[in-house]
Design a protein around this motif. Structure first.
Motif, mmCIF file in Angstrom:
data_model
loop_
_atom_site.group_PDB
_atom_site.id
_atom_site.type_symbol
_atom_site.label_atom_id
_atom_site.label_comp_id
_atom_site.label_asym_id
_atom_site.label_seq_id
_atom_site.Cartn_x
_atom_site.Cartn_y
_atom_site.Cartn_z
ATOM 1 N N ALA A 142 -6.776 8.621 -11.923
ATOM 2 C CA ALA A 142 -5.806 7.033 -11.462
ATOM 3 C C ALA A 142 -6.301 7.324 -10.322
ATOM 4 C CB ALA A 142 -5.171 6.854 -11.812
ATOM 5 N N ILE A 143 -5.769 8.477 -9.757
ATOM 6 C CA ILE A 143 -5.592 8.514 -8.311
ATOM 7 C C ILE A 143 -6.909 8.342 -7.660
ATOM 8 C CG2 ILE A 143 -4.865 10.030 -6.139
ATOM 9 C CD1 ILE A 143 -2.578 9.173 -7.595
ATOM 10 N N LYS B 26 -12.326 -8.344 -2.006
ATOM 11 C CA LYS B 26 -12.542 -6.896 -2.367
ATOM 12 C C LYS B 26 -11.966 -7.608 -3.707
ATOM 13 C CE LYS B 26 -9.948 -3.162 -0.923
ATOM 14 N NZ LYS B 26 -8.905 -2.624 -0.330
ATOM 15 N N PHE C 269 -11.469 2.774 -5.230
ATOM 16 C CA PHE C 269 -11.405 1.780 -4.587
ATOM 17 C C PHE C 269 -11.624 1.029 -3.521
ATOM 18 C CE2 PHE C 269 -9.023 -1.979 -5.997
ATOM 19 C CZ PHE C 269 -10.015 -2.606 -5.368
ATOM 20 N N ALA C 270 -10.536 1.355 -3.305
ATOM 21 C CA ALA C 270 -9.599 1.222 -2.260
ATOM 22 C C ALA C 270 -10.531 1.247 -1.144
ATOM 23 C CB ALA C 270 -8.387 1.156 -1.542
ATOM 24 N N MET D 29 -8.633 2.169 -13.883
ATOM 25 C CA MET D 29 -7.437 2.684 -13.325
ATOM 26 C C MET D 29 -5.875 2.066 -13.932
ATOM 27 S SD MET D 29 -5.816 2.072 -9.324
ATOM 28 C CE MET D 29 -5.887 0.087 -8.906
ATOM 29 N N THR E 138 2.838 6.411 -7.733
ATOM 30 C CA THR E 138 1.924 6.979 -7.747
ATOM 31 C C THR E 138 1.869 8.718 -7.303
ATOM 32 O OG1 THR E 138 0.261 6.397 -6.411
ATOM 33 C CG2 THR E 138 -0.071 4.977 -8.277
ATOM 34 N N HIS F 1 3.029 1.617 -3.204
ATOM 35 C CA HIS F 1 1.843 1.958 -4.553
ATOM 36 C C HIS F 1 1.899 3.272 -3.883
ATOM 37 C CE1 HIS F 1 -0.554 0.822 -8.198
ATOM 38 N NE2 HIS F 1 -1.509 0.972 -7.473
ATOM 39 N N GLY G 65 -2.855 3.693 -16.024
ATOM 40 C CA GLY G 65 -1.069 3.242 -15.599
ATOM 41 C C GLY G 65 -1.081 2.186 -17.076
ATOM 42 N N LYS H 219 0.688 -0.665 0.014
ATOM 43 C CA LYS H 219 0.062 0.213 -0.100
ATOM 44 C C LYS H 219 0.759 1.148 -0.110
ATOM 45 C CE LYS H 219 -4.065 1.170 0.952
ATOM 46 N NZ LYS H 219 -5.780 0.321 0.426
ATOM 47 N N GLY I 280 1.828 -2.028 -8.466
ATOM 48 C CA GLY I 280 -0.056 -2.666 -8.617
ATOM 49 C C GLY I 280 0.102 -3.890 -8.573
ATOM 50 N N GLY J 29 -8.377 4.762 -7.721
ATOM 51 C CA GLY J 29 -8.006 3.737 -7.307
ATOM 52 C C GLY J 29 -8.301 4.285 -5.549
ATOM 53 N N TRP J 30 -8.137 5.256 -4.771
ATOM 54 C CA TRP J 30 -8.880 5.463 -3.756
ATOM 55 C C TRP J 30 -10.460 5.158 -3.245
ATOM 56 C CZ3 TRP J 30 -6.215 4.711 0.300
ATOM 57 C CH2 TRP J 30 -4.411 5.173 0.156
HETATM 58 C C1 HDD Z 1 -1.541 7.430 -10.959
HETATM 59 C C2 HDD Z 1 -2.156 6.616 -10.132
HETATM 60 C C3 HDD Z 1 -2.570 4.781 -10.037
HETATM 61 C C4 HDD Z 1 -1.858 3.809 -11.155
HETATM 62 C C5 HDD Z 1 -1.755 4.075 -12.472
HETATM 63 C C6 HDD Z 1 -2.183 3.033 -10.871
HETATM 64 N N1 HDD Z 1 -3.135 2.567 -9.335
HETATM 65 FE FE1 HDD Z 1 -3.076 1.195 -7.989
HETATM 66 N N2 HDD Z 1 -3.852 2.618 -7.023
HETATM 67 C C7 HDD Z 1 -3.539 4.077 -6.654
HETATM 68 C C8 HDD Z 1 -2.928 4.797 -7.715
HETATM 69 C C9 HDD Z 1 -2.792 4.379 -9.090
HETATM 70 C C10 HDD Z 1 -3.737 4.410 -5.460
HETATM 71 C C11 HDD Z 1 -4.720 5.650 -5.625
HETATM 72 O O1 HDD Z 1 -2.484 4.669 -5.187
HETATM 73 C C12 HDD Z 1 -4.086 3.432 -4.577
HETATM 74 C C13 HDD Z 1 -5.856 3.606 -3.280
HETATM 75 C C14 HDD Z 1 -5.702 2.968 -2.119
HETATM 76 C C15 HDD Z 1 -3.766 2.327 -2.678
HETATM 77 O O2 HDD Z 1 -3.041 1.661 -1.663
HETATM 78 O O3 HDD Z 1 -3.214 3.353 -3.513
HETATM 79 C C16 HDD Z 1 -4.111 1.938 -5.505
HETATM 80 C C17 HDD Z 1 -5.197 0.888 -5.215
HETATM 81 C C18 HDD Z 1 -4.843 -0.604 -5.817
HETATM 82 C C19 HDD Z 1 -5.149 -1.371 -5.674
HETATM 83 C C20 HDD Z 1 -5.715 -1.531 -4.171
HETATM 84 C C21 HDD Z 1 -4.937 -2.119 -3.211
HETATM 85 C C22 HDD Z 1 -5.758 -1.834 -2.172
HETATM 86 O O4 HDD Z 1 -7.274 -1.770 -1.930
HETATM 87 O O5 HDD Z 1 -5.672 -2.085 -0.466
HETATM 88 C C23 HDD Z 1 -4.681 -2.303 -6.624
HETATM 89 C C24 HDD Z 1 -4.532 -4.125 -6.459
HETATM 90 C C25 HDD Z 1 -3.846 -1.764 -7.491
HETATM 91 N N3 HDD Z 1 -4.237 -0.362 -6.769
HETATM 92 C C26 HDD Z 1 -3.773 -2.136 -8.377
HETATM 93 C C27 HDD Z 1 -2.769 -1.450 -9.965
HETATM 94 C C28 HDD Z 1 -1.830 -2.004 -11.054
HETATM 95 C C29 HDD Z 1 -2.606 -3.804 -11.157
HETATM 96 C C30 HDD Z 1 -1.904 -1.151 -11.879
HETATM 97 C C31 HDD Z 1 -1.565 -1.370 -12.907
HETATM 98 C C32 HDD Z 1 -1.414 -0.442 -13.922
HETATM 99 C C33 HDD Z 1 -2.140 0.054 -11.041
HETATM 100 N N4 HDD Z 1 -3.258 0.000 -10.056
HETATM 101 C C34 HDD Z 1 -2.317 1.142 -11.264
#
Ligand code: HDD
Ligand code: HEM
Ligand code: HEM
Lengths: 337, 450
Positions: free
Chosen positions: B370-371, B253, B377-378, B326, B191, B187, B330, B184, B239, B374-375
Motif C-alpha cells: 500500500a505504501i 489528479k 500514485f502520488a 491502496m 501509515t 497521512h 487500507g 500529506k 486518507g 500510494g507513493w
Molecule cells: C499503508 C499505507 C496506506 C494506506 C492503507 C492508505 N494509504 Fe493513502 N497513501 C499512502 C499510504 C497509504 C502513502 C504512501 O503514504 C501516500 C503516498 C503519498 C502520500 O502523501 O501518502 C498516500 C497517498 C494518498 C492520497 C494522495 C495524496 C496526494 O497525492 O497528495 C490519497 C487521496 C490517499 N492516500 C487516500 C487514501 C485513502 C482514502 C485510504 C483509505 C483507506 C488510504 N489512502 C489508505
C-alpha cells in the motif's frame, strides 16, 4: 563576515568534521579486514568494533549535512556539479551503500563474515578516493561548459597527475588519521597488543602522508598556478600544519601524551584543510562559479543560518552525551560495559 | 535498447527505483521506534520482561533495516542532485529549509539510537533507558515530516514569485507549510506507524502458525494489533482528507485516479473495473454520490472531471488501479485488526484461529504494498509536473548521456542489498530464537525475571 563566507565556512567545517570521523571509521574498517586476513591478534578487532558500533551512523550524517547544506546555500552547485558528476557520484553512492550496509550486516548479524569484512574494509578506502574527484574538478580544467551543457572530461581527469596525487593523499591520510586515533584508543583501553600494532601503523603511514602532500603542492602549481600563488600567500597555514604533524609524530614515537598527539593530527589537517579552502576562494568551481554569484537569496540564507544555530543547540549536548558514554568512559573503552 | 535514449525518462525510472526501495526501509525506520517505545513502556508499567524482550529483539532487527535506510537515503539525497540538477537549483532557492532541518532530525535520531542500543543494562533504572528511545521516535517522525513537506511543496508550490524565470519574494515558511502539507505529512506518518505495527505483528503471527505458541508471541500480537487498529482508523480518516485536498488543489489528479471524465454534480465513485481502449469503463462497481462525498463531504456537490483539462496536463489513467489497491488494503488492515480486537474481547478461544493469524501475516506485505502504491500514485498522478504548474518533469532533468547505465548499476546494487539484508535478518532470529533468549535471560512463562 558576509553571509557567503559564513555559509561556506560552516559547510567547510562540517566537511572537515566528516574528514576526521570518516577517516577514523574507514581506516578502522580497513585495519579490521587486514588484521583478520593476516591473523593478527583477535583483540585488536574487538577494540575496533567497540569504538565503531555506536558511532558509524553519526559519521554518515556529517556527509549528508554537507551536500544538503551546499545545495541550500549555493543552489547553482546543483546545476554544475550535478550534471557533471553523474558517473563518479553514482560510483561513490554505490561504495557508500556497500560500506554502510555490510558494516551493519557484519556487526549486528549473527556471525563475523570474511566476505562482509572485505566488502566494507575495501569500499571504505575507495570512498575517500572517489570523493576527492569533486575537489579535483573544482580546480577547473576538467569540465566542458558550453551551450547550456556541462560535461565531464573523463580522459583529462584520468590522465592528470594532479587528480591522482589527490587520490593518493586521500588514501594515505585515511590510514594515518585512523591509526593515530586507534593508537590513543588502544592505549586508553589498556590493550597493549593493539597499542603496539597501531603505533607501528601510525609511524609507518606518517612518511607517505607527508610525501603525498608535497606531491600535491607540486602538481597544483602546474595545474592551477593562480590557486597555487594564493596558497603561497597563505603559506603560514601550511607551515603550521607541518609543525603539528612533526609534533604528533614525535609524541607517538616517544610514546608520550597520545591524546595530545591525536589532537595535533586533527590540527594538522585542520590548518591544511582551511588553508586549502581559503586559498580556493572565491571559486566554488574554477573559473565558472564563485561563492558570490552562486549564493542563495538572502531570505533563505537567514532562515538556514537560524535553523543551523537551533540545530547546533540541540546537537552539541547530544554529541557530548554520546562521547561521554562511549569515547571517554573508561569502563566502556576497556570493554567492561 | 528497444527505446530511444531519453535522459529524463531514465532519470524518472532511476528516481522511482531508489525511492521505491528507500521507502520500504524508511517506513520501518519511522514506525518501528514507536513500537519499540510502546513495548518497552508496557514492560516497565506491567513489570513484564516479555515486553522488554520484545523491545530488545525488535531493536536488534531494526538496526539492520536502519542501515539500509541510511545508505539508500544517502543515495536518494545525492541522486536528486545528480538526476534533477535544474529542479534542485530552483528547489535550493525555495524549499531547502526543511531539507536542511531533516538532516538535523537524522543527526539527533542517529546519536540517540547509538546510545539506546548499547545501554540496555547500563543504567540502574529501567525507566532511564526507556527515556533514551523518545528522542529516536521524535527524530524519526520529524525527519519524515520535513521530507514530506518537500514533497508537498512539489504538489502545491507556494512561497515565491517567478517573474520571467527569476525567483523573488521568497518565504521559506510559506513554502514549507503549503496547502498539501497537513494531509500529506499526517497521512505519511500514520501509515508508517500502521505498516510497522503490521510488519511486527506478522512476525508474531508467523511464529504462532509455525507451532510456537509461547505467550511471548501472543503478547506481541496483542500489542501490535491494538496499535494497528488505532492507526488504521487514523489512516482511513486522514486518507479521506487527502482526497478533499486533491479535489480542492489538484482536481485533475483526483479525476485521473477516479476515472472521472465529465464534471458533474452528485458524482458516483468508480471502484475497480477495466478501461477499454476507447476509454469506456467496464466491470466497475459504481457507488452513487460517493465521489462527491470523498471530494467535498457533500453528496450533491460538483466534482471537476478530466474534461476541464488539456490532455497533456493530466496523468496516465492507470493510477486508478494504484489508488483503488491502496484504499482496498487500507480497509483490509482496519478489518483484520478490528476482528482481532473483537474476538479477543468476545470470543477468546478464536482469537488465535489459524485464518486470523494468516490474515495478520498477509497484512505485513500488503501494508508495504500500500505504501508503494500510494507513493507511485502520488508521484505519477502529479505528472507531467515535477513542480506543479511551474516546471515540467523533463525540464528538471539532467542532460547526461549515461543515465541508463546508472539505472542498471543501481538495480544491481538494490538486488544485492535486498537479498543480503533478508539473509542477515533471517539468520539473526533463527540462530537465536525468542524461547532460547528467554531461557538465557532467566525469564519465565509469566514474564518475571528470576
Ligand atoms: C499503508 C499505507 C496506506 C494506506 C492503507 C492508505 N494509504 Fe493513502 N497513501 C499512502 C499510504 C497509504 C502513502 C504512501 O503514504 C501516500 C503516498 C503519498 C502520500 O502523501 O501518502 C498516500 C497517498 C494518498 C492520497 C494522495 C495524496 C496526494 O497525492 O497528495 C490519497 C487521496 C490517499 N492516500 C487516500 C487514501 C485513502 C482514502 C485510504 C483509505 C483507506 C488510504 N489512502 C489508505
Ligand atoms: C520529499 C520527497 C520527494 C521528492 C523530493 C521526490 C522527488 C521526485 C522527483 C524529482 C521525481 C522525478 C520526476 C517525476 O517523475 O515526478 C520523482 C519521481 C518519483 N518519485 Fe518522488 N519524491 C519524493 C518522495 C517520494 C517518495 C517517498 C517516493 C516513494 C516511493 C517517491 C516515488 C517516486 C516515484 C515512483 C517516481 C517516478 C514517477 C514517474 O516515473 O513518473 N517519491 N520524485
Ligand atoms: C516521505 C518519505 C521518506 C521517509 C518517511 C523517509 C524516512 C527516512 C528514514 C526513517 C531514514 C533512516 C534514518 C535513520 O533511521 O537514521 C531515512 C534516511 C535517509 N533519507 Fe529518507 N525518507 C523519505 C524520503 C526521502 C527522500 C525523498 C530523500 C531525499 C531528499 C531522503 C533522504 C534521506 C537521507 C539523506 C537519509 C540518510 C540519513 C542519514 O545518513 O542518517 N529520504 N529516511
Amino acid at each position: 563576515m558576509s553571509y557567503e563566507i559564513l555559509g561556506i565556512s560552516v559547510l567547510w567545517f562540517f566537511l572537515y568534521g566528516y574528514l576526521i570521523v570518516a577517516s577514523v571509521d574507514f581506516g578502522a574498517g580497513f585495519f579490521h579486514f587486514y588484521n583478520k586476513i593476516s591473523h593478527q591478534d583477535y583483540q585488536v578487532n574487538k577494540l575496533i568494533q567497540r569504538y565503531l558500533s555506536p558511532v558509524w551512523e553519526v559519521t554518515n550524517v556529517f556527509l549528508v549535512f554537507f551536500f544538503v547544506g551546499i545545495i541550500g546555500f549555493f543552489p547553482d552547485t546543483a546545476y554544475y556539479y550535478g550534471t557533471a558528476l553523474l558517473i563518479p557520484g553514482s560510483i561513490s553512492i554505490v561504495l557508500i551503500a556497500i560500506r554502510g550496509s555490510y558494516y551493519a550486516f557484519n556487526t549486528y548479524g549473527s556471525k563475523d563474515s570474511k566476505i562482509y569484512s572485505f566488502l566494507y574494509g575495501m569500499s571504505g578506502l575507495l570512498i575517500p578516493a572517489s570523493f576527492t574527484i569533486v575537489l579535483t574538478i573544482s580546480e577547473g580544467g576538467y569540465l566542458d561548459v558550453s551551450d547550456g551543457n556541462v560535461t565531464l572530461l573523463l580522459g583529462e581527469l584520468l590522465t592528470s597527475t594532479y587528480s591522482w596525487s589527490v587520490v593518493v593523499l586521500a588514501i594515505v591520510s585515511v590510514l594515518f588519521i585512523s591509526a593515530a586515533f586507534l593508537t590513543y584508543y588502544a592505549y586508553k583501553a589498556g590493550d597493549d597488543a593493539s597499542y603496539t600494532l597501531f603505533r607501528r601503523y601510525t609511524l609507518w603511514w606518517a612518511f607517505p602522508t607527508i610525501l603525498a602532500s608535497m606531491l600535491i603542492f607540486f602538481s597544483i602549481s602546474r595545474h592551477n598556478p593562480e590557486h597555487f600563488s594564493n596558497m603561497l600567500d597563505m603559506s603560514w597555514m601550511f607551515i603550521l600544519s607541518l609543525l603539528f604533524f612533526l609534533g604528533a609524530v614525535y609524541l607517538i614515537y616517544s610514546k608520550k601524551k597520545l591524546g595530545l598527539a591525536f589532537v595535533l593530527v586533527m590540527l594538522q589537517f585542520f590548518s591544511a584543510w582551511f588553508g586549502y579552502g581559503a586559498s580556493h576562494l572565491p571559486y566554488l568551481l574554477y573559473p565558472h562559479l564563485t561563492v558570490n554569484d552562486g549564493f542563495v537569496n538572502e531570505t533563505m540564507a537567514i532562515a538556514l543560518i537560524l535553523a543551523f544555530i537551533a540545530g547546533l543547540l540541540l546537537l552539541i549536548p547530544s554529541l557530548v552525551f554520546l562521547m561521554r558514554l562511549f569515547l571517554f568512559d573508561a569502563d566502556y573503552v576497556r570493554g567492561k560495559r | 535498447m528497444f527505446m530511444e535514449y531519453d535522459p529524463a525518462m531514465f532519470s524518472r525510472m532511476l528516481t522511482g527505483l531508489t525511492l521505491g526501495f528507500h521507502i520500504i526501509f524508511a517506513t520501518i525506520g519511522v514506525g518501528v521506534p514507536l513500537m519499540i517505545a510502546l513495548a518497552e513502556w508496557m514492560g516497565i508499567r506491567k513489570n513484564d520482561e516479555h515486553y522488554r524482550l520484545l523491545a530488545r529483539r525488535w531493536a536488534r532487527g531494526f538496526v539492520v533495516t536502519v542501515a539500509v535506510g541510511v545508505v539508500t537515503g544517502t543515495a536518494i539525497g545525492l541522486q536528486l542532485n545528480l538526476l534533477w540538477p535544474n529542479f534542485m537549483q530552483l528547489a535550493g532557492q525555495t524549499i531547502s529549509l526543511p531539507l536542511f532541518m531533516e538532516v538535523f532530525a537524522f543527526f539527533f535520531e542517529a546519536i540517540f539510537l547509538g546510545i539506546y542500543l548499547y545501554t540496555w543494562d547500563r543504567f540502574k533504572s529501567k525507566f532511564r533507558h526507556f527515556l533514551l528511545v523518545i528522542p529516536v521516535v521524535i527524530g524519526a517522525s520529524f525527519s519524515a515530516f520535513f521530507i514530506t513537506t518537500v514533497n508537498a511543496f512539489m504538489n502545491a508550490p507556494q512561497g515565491f514569485e517567478l517573474v520571467d524565470g527569476v525567483i523573488t519574494d521568497i518565504n521559506p515558511l510559506a513554502a514549507m507549510f503549503n496547502p498539501a502539507t497537513p494531509t500529506k505529512t499526517a497521512h505519511v506518518i500514520i501509515t508508517c506507524y500502521l505498516t510497522s505495527a503490521f510488519v511486527l505483528g506478522m512476525i508474531g503471527a508467523f511464529k504462532m502458525l509455525k507451532g510456537d505458541r509461547h505467550v511471548y508471541h501472543k503478547k506481541a500480537i496483542r500489542l501490535t494489533m491494538t496499535a494497528a487498529f488505532i492507526f488504521s482508523i487514523g489512516t482511513v480518516i486522514i486518507g479521506d482528507f487527502s482526497g478533499k485536498y486533491l479535489a480542492e488543489y489538484q482536481p485533475e489528479k483526483l479525476a485521473a485516479a477516479e476515472w472521472h471524465f465529465e464534471t458533474e454534480d452528485a458524482a458516483p465513485l468508480v471502484v475497480g473495473g477495466f478501461l477499454s481502449d476507447d476509454e469506456e469503463v467496464n466491470y466497475a462497481l459504481e457507488i452513487p454520490y460517493a465521489l462527491s462525498i470523498l471530494a467535498h463531504g457533500d453528496p450533491n456537490s460538483e466534482v471537476t472531471g478530466l474534461d476541464q483539462f488539456a490532455e497533456e496536463d493530466t496523468a496516465p489513467l492507470f493510477v486508478h488501479y494504484l489508488f483503488d489497491s491502496m484504499v482496498f488494503i487500507g480497509m483490509y488492515l482496519a478489518f483484520v485488526s478490528m476482528l482481532y480486537l473483537l474476538l479477543s474481547w468476545k470470543k477468546k478461544n478464536w482469537m488465535h484461529h489459524k485464518l486470523l493469524l494468516w490474515g495478520i501475516v498477509a497484512g505485513g506485505p500488503l501494508s508495504i504494498l500500500a505504501i508503494e502504491f500510494g507513493w507511485v500514485f502520488a508521484e505519477i498522478g502529479r505528472q507531467p509536473w515535477i513542480l506543479y504548474d511551474i516546471m515540467r518533469t523533463p525540464e528538471g532533468a539532467t542532460t547526461s548521456k549515461h543515465v541508463d547505465a546508472m539505472l542498471y548499476l543501481f538495480i544491481g546494487l538494490y538486488a544485492l542489498l535486498g537479498i543480503s539484508s533478508s539473509i542477515v535478518l533471517r539468520k539473526m532470529f533463527k540462530d537465536n530464537p525468542a524461547a532460547q533468549e528467554m531461557e538465557q535471560r532467566g525469564i519465565d512463562e509469566r514474564g518475571n525475571k528470576s
